[in-house]
Scaffold this active site. Structure first.
Site, short mmCIF file in Angstrom:
data_model
loop_
_atom_site.label_atom_id
_atom_site.label_comp_id
_atom_site.label_asym_id
_atom_site.label_seq_id
_atom_site.Cartn_x
_atom_site.Cartn_y
_atom_site.Cartn_z
N ASP A 8 -11.20 -4.53 4.79
CA ASP A 8 -10.34 -3.60 4.08
C ASP A 8 -9.99 -2.50 5.09
O ASP A 8 -10.72 -2.30 6.07
CB ASP A 8 -11.12 -3.02 2.88
CG ASP A 8 -10.40 -1.88 2.22
OD1 ASP A 8 -9.22 -2.04 1.89
OD2 ASP A 8 -11.03 -0.81 2.04
N ASP A 10 -8.34 1.15 4.40
CA ASP A 10 -8.66 2.53 4.01
C ASP A 10 -10.08 2.62 3.47
O ASP A 10 -10.41 1.99 2.47
CB ASP A 10 -7.68 3.02 2.93
CG ASP A 10 -6.27 3.17 3.48
OD1 ASP A 10 -6.15 3.41 4.69
OD2 ASP A 10 -5.31 3.06 2.71
N GLY A 45 -8.17 1.68 -3.18
CA GLY A 45 -7.95 0.24 -3.25
C GLY A 45 -6.88 -0.17 -4.24
O GLY A 45 -6.54 -1.35 -4.33
N ARG A 48 0.16 1.47 -4.88
CA ARG A 48 0.89 2.75 -5.03
C ARG A 48 1.36 2.97 -6.48
O ARG A 48 1.15 4.05 -7.05
CB ARG A 48 2.08 2.76 -4.08
CG ARG A 48 2.67 4.14 -3.85
CD ARG A 48 3.82 4.07 -2.87
NE ARG A 48 3.46 3.39 -1.63
CZ ARG A 48 4.34 2.93 -0.75
NH1 ARG A 48 5.63 3.07 -0.97
NH2 ARG A 48 3.93 2.31 0.35
N ASN A 117 1.52 0.53 4.12
CA ASN A 117 1.56 1.25 5.39
C ASN A 117 0.54 0.74 6.39
O ASN A 117 0.38 1.33 7.46
CB ASN A 117 1.31 2.75 5.12
CG ASN A 117 2.44 3.39 4.33
OD1 ASN A 117 3.58 3.40 4.78
ND2 ASN A 117 2.13 3.88 3.15
N ASP A 169 -14.87 -1.06 0.58
CA ASP A 169 -15.48 0.20 0.14
C ASP A 169 -15.13 0.54 -1.31
O ASP A 169 -15.61 1.54 -1.85
CB ASP A 169 -15.03 1.37 1.01
CG ASP A 169 -13.59 1.74 0.73
OD1 ASP A 169 -12.73 0.83 0.73
OD2 ASP A 169 -13.32 2.93 0.46
#
Ligand code: B16
Ligand code: MG
Length: 220
Positions: A8, A10, A45, A48, A117, A169
């Site tokens: 993952d 972020d 996770g 948007r 992104n 995470d």
């Protein structure tokens, strides 16, 4: 036998939480909607538009789809400005060395992120070349906890899901890994998820390449 590790982005490779928070907070303030760091935590996770739906839970009025698209675009504009400032110094401890060492062991590496992104973030961090595949929010319809992003990563790597290990995470991300039929290492909040193979506070405090090597010795 683990043949690939899917990270993952972020919260595992880089912490963009604060950038997301600042951008959502600016939007929420503009609209007069209460939004705290605690609320921001629920967006980890999550895609948007799903994040926007959570932000709007506390709104006093309802918004049209056009307004929602405009709000998501505004948030992303602010977020992109913030992530444009990222440099290799923002890499979380242990992330880069884990990817380098895994590749040295012949294990494929990939990114599995809900973020549209993700490619730009990897470029700013200077680590794009460390991954054999990048599966992100641009290539999927359903975001985590659906398995799509991890299955896409496995397909790009040409490795079957049962030979892939995910590092996550977020609880939604662990669920996505399990839904994809993959084993999962849970970091931070996700370390207590009942479905993880092993939990750790962060990659900097857990020797992932050694764990993978031991796991593969046991399974051969
Ligand atoms: P974007 P991950 C996720 O990335 C973030 O954790 C989540 O907070 C964000 O809303 C989502 O990406 C979508 O990001 O707006 O940039 O497309 O944890 O799956 O790497
Ligand atoms: Mg994450």
């Amino acid at each position: 036998m683990i043949q690939a590790v899917i990270f993952d982005l972020d919260g595992v490779i880089v912490s963009t939480d604060e950038c997301h928070y600042q951008a959502w907070k600016a939007l929420a303030d503009r609209e007069g909607i209460p939004f705290s760091r605690r609320d921001n935590h629920r967006l980890r996770g999550v895609s948007r538009m799903e994040s926007l739906a959570i932000v709007l839970e506390k709104a006093k009025r309802s918004y049209s789809n056009e307004e929602k698209r405009g709000m998501a675009a505004y948030k992303n504009e602010l977020y992109v400005r913030l992530i444009n400032e990222l440099t290799p110094d923002d890499l979380l401890p242990g992330a880069q060395s884990a990817a380098v060492r895994l590749r040295g062991m012949g294990i494929k590496t990939a990114i599995g992120s809900s973020s549209k992104n993700a490619p730009a973030i990897l470029e700013h961090l200077g680590i794009t070349r460390l991954f054999d595949a990048v599966a992100d929010g641009n290539g999927i319809k359903r975001s985590k906890p659906a398995p799509d992003v991890f299955l896409l990563a496995a397909k790009m790597l040409r490795i079957s899901p049962e030979h892939c290990l995910v590092v996550e995470d977020a609880v939604a991300g662990v669920d996505a890994a399990i839904n994809a039929g993959m084993g999962c290492i849970g970091l931070g909040d996700a370390k207590r998820h009942p479905g993880v193979l092993v939990g750790a506070e962060a990659l900097g405090l857990f020797d992932l390449p050694v764990w993978v090597a031991l796991h593969n010795t046991k399974t051969t």
